[in-house]
Design a protein around this motif. Structure first.
Motif, PDB file in Angstrom:
ATOM      1  N   PRO A  12      53.728  47.395  41.761  1.00  0.00           N
ATOM      2  CA  PRO A  12      52.680  47.071  42.748  1.00  0.00           C
ATOM      3  C   PRO A  12      52.804  45.628  43.231  1.00  0.00           C
ATOM      4  O   PRO A  12      53.232  44.746  42.482  1.00  0.00           O
ATOM      5  CB  PRO A  12      51.380  47.272  41.966  1.00  0.00           C
ATOM      6  CG  PRO A  12      51.735  48.113  40.791  1.00  0.00           C
ATOM      7  CD  PRO A  12      53.177  47.843  40.484  1.00  0.00           C
ATOM      8  N   ILE A  13      52.426  45.402  44.465  1.00  0.00           N
ATOM      9  CA  ILE A  13      52.568  44.079  45.069  1.00  0.00           C
ATOM     10  C   ILE A  13      51.770  43.028  44.288  1.00  0.00           C
ATOM     11  O   ILE A  13      52.266  41.919  44.051  1.00  0.00           O
ATOM     12  CB  ILE A  13      52.178  44.105  46.554  1.00  0.00           C
ATOM     13  CG1 ILE A  13      53.206  44.946  47.326  1.00  0.00           C
ATOM     14  CG2 ILE A  13      52.091  42.703  47.135  1.00  0.00           C
ATOM     15  CD1 ILE A  13      52.832  45.248  48.755  1.00  0.00           C
ATOM     16  N   TYR A  14      50.554  43.371  43.860  1.00  0.00           N
ATOM     17  CA  TYR A  14      49.772  42.378  43.116  1.00  0.00           C
ATOM     18  C   TYR A  14      50.505  41.977  41.835  1.00  0.00           C
ATOM     19  O   TYR A  14      50.482  40.813  41.433  1.00  0.00           O
ATOM     20  CB  TYR A  14      48.351  42.873  42.818  1.00  0.00           C
ATOM     21  CG  TYR A  14      48.238  43.714  41.561  1.00  0.00           C
ATOM     22  CD1 TYR A  14      47.925  43.130  40.342  1.00  0.00           C
ATOM     23  CD2 TYR A  14      48.467  45.088  41.593  1.00  0.00           C
ATOM     24  CE1 TYR A  14      47.830  43.890  39.190  1.00  0.00           C
ATOM     25  CE2 TYR A  14      48.374  45.854  40.455  1.00  0.00           C
ATOM     26  CZ  TYR A  14      48.052  45.254  39.257  1.00  0.00           C
ATOM     27  OH  TYR A  14      47.967  46.009  38.115  1.00  0.00           O
ATOM     28  N   LEU A  42      48.152  33.503  52.225  1.00  0.00           N
ATOM     29  CA  LEU A  42      49.235  34.233  51.581  1.00  0.00           C
ATOM     30  C   LEU A  42      49.295  35.676  52.068  1.00  0.00           C
ATOM     31  O   LEU A  42      50.385  36.216  52.284  1.00  0.00           O
ATOM     32  CB  LEU A  42      49.095  34.187  50.059  1.00  0.00           C
ATOM     33  CG  LEU A  42      50.267  34.743  49.268  1.00  0.00           C
ATOM     34  CD1 LEU A  42      51.587  34.079  49.674  1.00  0.00           C
ATOM     35  CD2 LEU A  42      50.027  34.569  47.770  1.00  0.00           C
ATOM     36  N   SER A  43      48.152  36.298  52.297  1.00  0.00           N
ATOM     37  CA  SER A  43      48.170  37.680  52.792  1.00  0.00           C
ATOM     38  C   SER A  43      48.775  37.753  54.191  1.00  0.00           C
ATOM     39  O   SER A  43      49.488  38.706  54.516  1.00  0.00           O
ATOM     40  CB  SER A  43      46.771  38.297  52.766  1.00  0.00           C
ATOM     41  OG  SER A  43      45.926  37.685  53.708  1.00  0.00           O
ATOM     42  N   ARG A  44      48.524  36.737  55.011  1.00  0.00           N
ATOM     43  CA  ARG A  44      49.143  36.699  56.352  1.00  0.00           C
ATOM     44  C   ARG A  44      50.652  36.492  56.254  1.00  0.00           C
ATOM     45  O   ARG A  44      51.427  37.149  56.941  1.00  0.00           O
ATOM     46  CB  ARG A  44      48.530  35.588  57.195  1.00  0.00           C
ATOM     47  CG  ARG A  44      47.250  35.979  57.892  1.00  0.00           C
ATOM     48  CD  ARG A  44      46.870  34.961  58.955  1.00  0.00           C
ATOM     49  NE  ARG A  44      46.721  33.618  58.408  1.00  0.00           N
ATOM     50  CZ  ARG A  44      45.563  33.036  58.121  1.00  0.00           C
ATOM     51  NH1 ARG A  44      44.440  33.664  58.338  1.00  0.00           N
ATOM     52  NH2 ARG A  44      45.529  31.821  57.630  1.00  0.00           N
ATOM     53  N   ASN A  49      47.484  43.257  52.375  1.00  0.00           N
ATOM     54  CA  ASN A  49      46.036  43.246  52.381  1.00  0.00           C
ATOM     55  C   ASN A  49      45.529  42.060  51.562  1.00  0.00           C
ATOM     56  O   ASN A  49      46.019  41.818  50.447  1.00  0.00           O
ATOM     57  CB  ASN A  49      45.540  44.565  51.776  1.00  0.00           C
ATOM     58  CG  ASN A  49      44.054  44.758  51.924  1.00  0.00           C
ATOM     59  OD1 ASN A  49      43.275  43.886  51.578  1.00  0.00           O
ATOM     60  ND2 ASN A  49      43.675  45.910  52.432  1.00  0.00           N
ATOM     61  N   PRO A  50      44.538  41.321  52.068  1.00  0.00           N
ATOM     62  CA  PRO A  50      43.985  40.196  51.318  1.00  0.00           C
ATOM     63  C   PRO A  50      43.467  40.608  49.931  1.00  0.00           C
ATOM     64  O   PRO A  50      43.523  39.813  48.988  1.00  0.00           O
ATOM     65  CB  PRO A  50      42.839  39.681  52.193  1.00  0.00           C
ATOM     66  CG  PRO A  50      43.176  40.135  53.563  1.00  0.00           C
ATOM     67  CD  PRO A  50      43.931  41.427  53.409  1.00  0.00           C
ATOM     68  N   VAL A  53      46.208  40.181  47.284  1.00  0.00           N
ATOM     69  CA  VAL A  53      46.391  38.796  46.841  1.00  0.00           C
ATOM     70  C   VAL A  53      45.216  38.386  45.957  1.00  0.00           C
ATOM     71  O   VAL A  53      45.407  37.760  44.904  1.00  0.00           O
ATOM     72  CB  VAL A  53      46.540  37.842  48.042  1.00  0.00           C
ATOM     73  CG1 VAL A  53      46.642  36.394  47.577  1.00  0.00           C
ATOM     74  CG2 VAL A  53      47.750  38.225  48.884  1.00  0.00           C
ATOM     75  N   ALA A  54      44.011  38.760  46.357  1.00  0.00           N
ATOM     76  CA  ALA A  54      42.826  38.429  45.567  1.00  0.00           C
ATOM     77  C   ALA A  54      42.919  39.047  44.174  1.00  0.00           C
ATOM     78  O   ALA A  54      42.551  38.409  43.176  1.00  0.00           O
ATOM     79  CB  ALA A  54      41.563  38.904  46.273  1.00  0.00           C
ATOM     80  N   ARG A  55      43.423  40.255  44.081  1.00  0.00           N
ATOM     81  CA  ARG A  55      43.567  40.916  42.780  1.00  0.00           C
ATOM     82  C   ARG A  55      44.556  40.148  41.889  1.00  0.00           C
ATOM     83  O   ARG A  55      44.312  39.952  40.707  1.00  0.00           O
ATOM     84  CB  ARG A  55      44.033  42.352  42.968  1.00  0.00           C
ATOM     85  CG  ARG A  55      44.157  43.112  41.671  1.00  0.00           C
ATOM     86  CD  ARG A  55      44.499  44.560  41.896  1.00  0.00           C
ATOM     87  NE  ARG A  55      44.598  45.264  40.620  1.00  0.00           N
ATOM     88  CZ  ARG A  55      44.984  46.502  40.493  1.00  0.00           C
ATOM     89  NH1 ARG A  55      45.300  47.219  41.557  1.00  0.00           N
ATOM     90  NH2 ARG A  55      45.060  47.064  39.307  1.00  0.00           N
TER      91      ARG A  55
END
Length: 133
Positions: A12-14, A42-44, A49-50, A53-55
């Motif tokens: 997963p990306i996170y 960072l999400s941009r 999806n923001p 990154v938040a996760r």
């Protein structure tokens, strides 16, 4: 620090992001007090999806790798040793056991594994413990 994500990966990306931050800290590429990009920024950059990154940031904060300072941003935290030396050693031994299992399944000898460990250790920054618990 330049982050990357591989959308074709099964990871997963996170998790890719958390692994990259952990590795950068371990290798000394980012230091305590260094500021990381904001979630939006960072999400941009990564076109993700923001919430992803938040996760990642939340997980790294929970484990003590990052700290958020309200209104200032996300920073690499000062190292903490909340666990006793014995507890930390037990945790490391569990990870080493996983490494050894994988090495056996890949057909490496103990000597080959040790040579590889010695070769790769140069990429990391090890601290000297001043106050063992």
């Amino acid at each position: 620090m330049q982050f990357q994500c591989d959308t074709a990966s099964r990871t997963p990306i996170y998790r890719q992001l958390t692994d990259q931050v952990r590795a950068a800290v371990a290798r000394g590429r980012i230091q305590p007090g260094d500021r990381l990009p904001s979630v939006r920024q960072l999400s941009r950059e990564l076109v993700v999806n923001p919430n992803t990154v938040a996760r990642a940031y939340t997980e790294l904060e929970r484990e003590g790798t990052l700290v958020t300072q309200q209104g200032r941003g996300v920073f690499v935290a000062e190292p903490r040793n909340d666990l006793t030396k014995r507890a930390r050693q037990k945790q490391l031994e569990e990870h080493l056991d996983q490494l050894f299992v994988e090495a056996v399944h890949l057909g490496f000898s103990a000597e080959e594994l040790l040579q590889l460990i010695h070769k790769r250790q140069e990429r990391f920054t090890f601290s000297v413990e001043e106050n063992p618990s």
